[in-house]
Write an enzyme that holds these catalytic residues in place. Structure first.
Site, PDB file in Angstrom:
ATOM      1  N   LYS A 104      -8.720  -0.550 -12.560  1.00 55.55           N
ATOM      2  CA  LYS A 104      -7.998   0.663 -12.179  1.00 55.55           C
ATOM      3  C   LYS A 104      -6.669   0.780 -12.910  1.00 55.55           C
ATOM      4  CE  LYS A 104      -9.507   1.269  -7.361  1.00 55.55           C
ATOM      5  NZ  LYS A 104      -8.991   1.402  -5.973  1.00 55.55           N
ATOM      6  N   LYS A 127     -12.587  14.046  -4.147  1.00 53.05           N
ATOM      7  CA  LYS A 127     -13.037  14.427  -2.816  1.00 53.05           C
ATOM      8  C   LYS A 127     -13.614  15.845  -2.829  1.00 53.05           C
ATOM      9  CE  LYS A 127      -9.329  11.588  -0.966  1.00 53.05           C
ATOM     10  NZ  LYS A 127      -7.982  11.603  -0.375  1.00 53.05           N
ATOM     11  N   GLU A 177      -4.609   2.415  -1.202  1.00 52.79           N
ATOM     12  CA  GLU A 177      -3.382   2.937  -1.798  1.00 52.79           C
ATOM     13  C   GLU A 177      -2.672   3.811  -0.781  1.00 52.79           C
ATOM     14  OE1 GLU A 177      -4.074   5.519  -5.116  1.00 52.79           O
ATOM     15  OE2 GLU A 177      -5.714   6.571  -4.139  1.00 52.79           O
ATOM     16  N   ASN A 220      -0.632   7.499  -0.644  1.00 50.56           N
ATOM     17  CA  ASN A 220      -0.243   8.732  -1.314  1.00 50.56           C
ATOM     18  C   ASN A 220       1.074   9.220  -0.718  1.00 50.56           C
ATOM     19  OD1 ASN A 220      -2.413   9.262  -3.215  1.00 50.56           O
ATOM     20  ND2 ASN A 220      -3.702   9.431  -1.423  1.00 50.56           N
ATOM     21  N   ARG A 265       2.780  11.957  -0.564  1.00 54.96           N
ATOM     22  CA  ARG A 265       2.876  13.420  -0.605  1.00 54.96           C
ATOM     23  C   ARG A 265       1.977  14.003   0.470  1.00 54.96           C
ATOM     24  NH1 ARG A 265      -2.197  14.177  -2.574  1.00 54.96           N
ATOM     25  NH2 ARG A 265      -2.944  12.699  -4.137  1.00 54.96           N
ATOM     26  N   VAL A 291      -4.310  17.345  -0.065  1.00 50.59           N
ATOM     27  CA  VAL A 291      -5.113  18.572  -0.119  1.00 50.59           C
ATOM     28  C   VAL A 291      -5.774  18.818   1.237  1.00 50.59           C
ATOM     29  CG1 VAL A 291      -7.124  19.680  -1.187  1.00 50.59           C
ATOM     30  CG2 VAL A 291      -5.556  18.332  -2.590  1.00 50.59           C
TER      31      VAL A 291
END
Length: 451
Positions: free
Chosen positions: A158, A237, A288, A290, A292, A295
């Protein structure tokens, strides 16, 4: 108090933020590229400023242009939405230096969590379960192969910095490693301007479960339940829902507590998402964080009744969270489908162009987050998501039926979309039974090719 917010984004999330600000009595400034001159967000905001040509590198990713627009219009805060500069620590730092309120976590937190390897180390030290993997950044094939041998195959390679499914490759055996590593690293360099990689154990057939957290500047952290994001294609997604059929109340509590622990370990503030991989055994691993708004945040809003954008703004304004964990109640079931301008029959080829006619569904329990309209030209320069169709019902069965009905009503003429593809998934017996994981789409497409 925050009086004027500049939205450093476009499309449906810009419209969503403008509406929340309007309800809070806060003025808004839209920014737009030359390609977005007639976009809906430019028409809904109190002011609109052009920040450059069509390419995002010269407009929505131009920190200097966005900061200049903020200063010129007198905005005292920036909401970055998702994508673009939303997880860019340098941009958040610039806001701090210019005395502009960044509606998100501090730049130092974004930087520490943006490096996935560093984030994993933080979580491991805090006692949050992590996927077995190396602790050091990887730059060469040789380093990576040593790490893979120690971890054990299969492994996933990754990008240390980045996301969105880019810079990721699986190696099932040593013979696969070199090609997978070089491909992933090249893609990482092109997408993020960085070639730092890391290697970890590849979990077969997990569910992708994420927990929404909210944290204020006074150390208060809560979670707002989970979202199941396992229906995805190429790590992108496609359908999200809340709550997840895979979680028992006991497991939900355990994962929620781990999410809160993770946020506290990172000294997090504002809205964020802790993403986990969940095995059938019930074992789960931090993947992980995110830094923010996501969506898929509307499904959480519907099952909790909490407006996440408004909470973001309040926290950035220095206000204390009024909610405690005991106040969070998950009610009913919500599902979101991402409607994209693409042709599934031609390998999901993007389809920019002019929408000649459209009809979007409504009614009780149906929500549309979108910025399209009849006559709107979808530009070829940005993400191809047209709309988010979200439904809410008292249970999952009724939510599925409501989504089937709503998808059946969608009309978007002039361009190709994935509406029919989504409709087929909603009628798949395995999806309806909740029998799926992140391999669902890949296996479904492989079966269709055989047939």
């Amino acid at each position: 108090m925050i009086k004027k917010v500049l939205i450093a984004n476009r499309g449906e999330i810009a419209v969503r933020i403008i509406r929340a600000c309007r309800e809070m009595g806060i003025e808004t400034v839209a920014v737009y590229s030359e390609a977005d001159r007639d976009a809906l967000h430019t028409q809904l905001a109190d002011e609109a400023v052009c920040i450059g040509p069509a390419p995002s590198s010269e407009s929505y990713l131009s920190m200097e242009n966005i900061i200049s627009a903020t200063i010129v219009t007198g905005a005292d805060a920036i909401h970055p939405g998702f994508g673009f500069l939303s997880e860019n620590s340098r941009f958040a730092e610039l806001c701090e230096q210019c005395n502009i309120t960044f509606i998100g976590p501090p730049s130092t937190v974004i930087a520490s969590l943006g490096n996935k390897q560093a984030a994993k180390n933080t979580m491991a030290n805090a006692g949050v379960p992590i996927i077995p993997g190396g602790k050091n950044p990887i730059y060469t094939v040789e380093e990576g192969m040593k790490e893979a041998e120690t971890i054990g195959y299969p492994v996933i390679i990754k990008a240390a910095l980045g996301g969105g499914g880019k810079g990721m490759r699986v190696a099932d055996a040593p013979a696969d490693f070199e090609e997978s590593f070089r491909t992933a690293q090249k893609e990482t360099q092109m997408a993020f301007g960085d070639s730092t990689m890391y290697v970890e154990h590849f979990v077969r057939h997990p569910r992708h479960i994420e927990f929404q957290i909210m944290a204020d500047k006074f150390g208060n952290v809560i979670h707002l339940g989970e979202r199941d994001c396992s229906i995805q294609r190429n790590h992108q997604k496609m359908i999200e829902e809340s709550p997840s059929e895979a979680l028992t109340p006991k497991l939900r509590q355990k994962m929620g507590e781990a999410a809160v622990k993770a946020a506290k370990a990172a000294h997090y503030t504002n809205a964020g998402t802790i993403e986990f991989l969940l095995e059938k055994s019930g074992a789960f691993y931090f993947m992980e964080m995110n830094t923010r708004i996501q969506v898929e945040h509307p499904v959480t809003e519907w099952v909790t009744g909490i407006d996440l954008i408004k909470e973001q703004i309040k926290i950035a304004d220095g206000q204390r969270l009024k909610l405690q964990q005991k106040d969070i109640k998950i009610t009913g079931h919500a599902i979101e489908c991402r409607i994209n301008a693409e042709n599934p029959e031609k390998n999901f080829r993007p389809c920019p162009g002019t929408i000649t006619d459209m009809y979007l569904p409504g009614g009780k329990g149906v929500r549309i987050d979108s910025a399209i309209y009849s006559g709107y030209t979808v530009p070829p320069y940005y993400d191809n998501m047209l709309a988010k169709l979200i439904v809410f019902a008292k249970n999952r069965t009724e939510a599925i039926r409501k989504m089937q009905s709503a998808l059946g009503e969608v009309i978007i003429e002039g361009i190709d979309t994935n509406v029919d593809y989504q409709y087929d998934i909603l009628h798949d017996p395995k999806y309806q039974a909740g029998d799926f994981d992140i391999e669902f789409i890949a296996e479904r497409e492989a079966k269709n090719r055989q047939d």
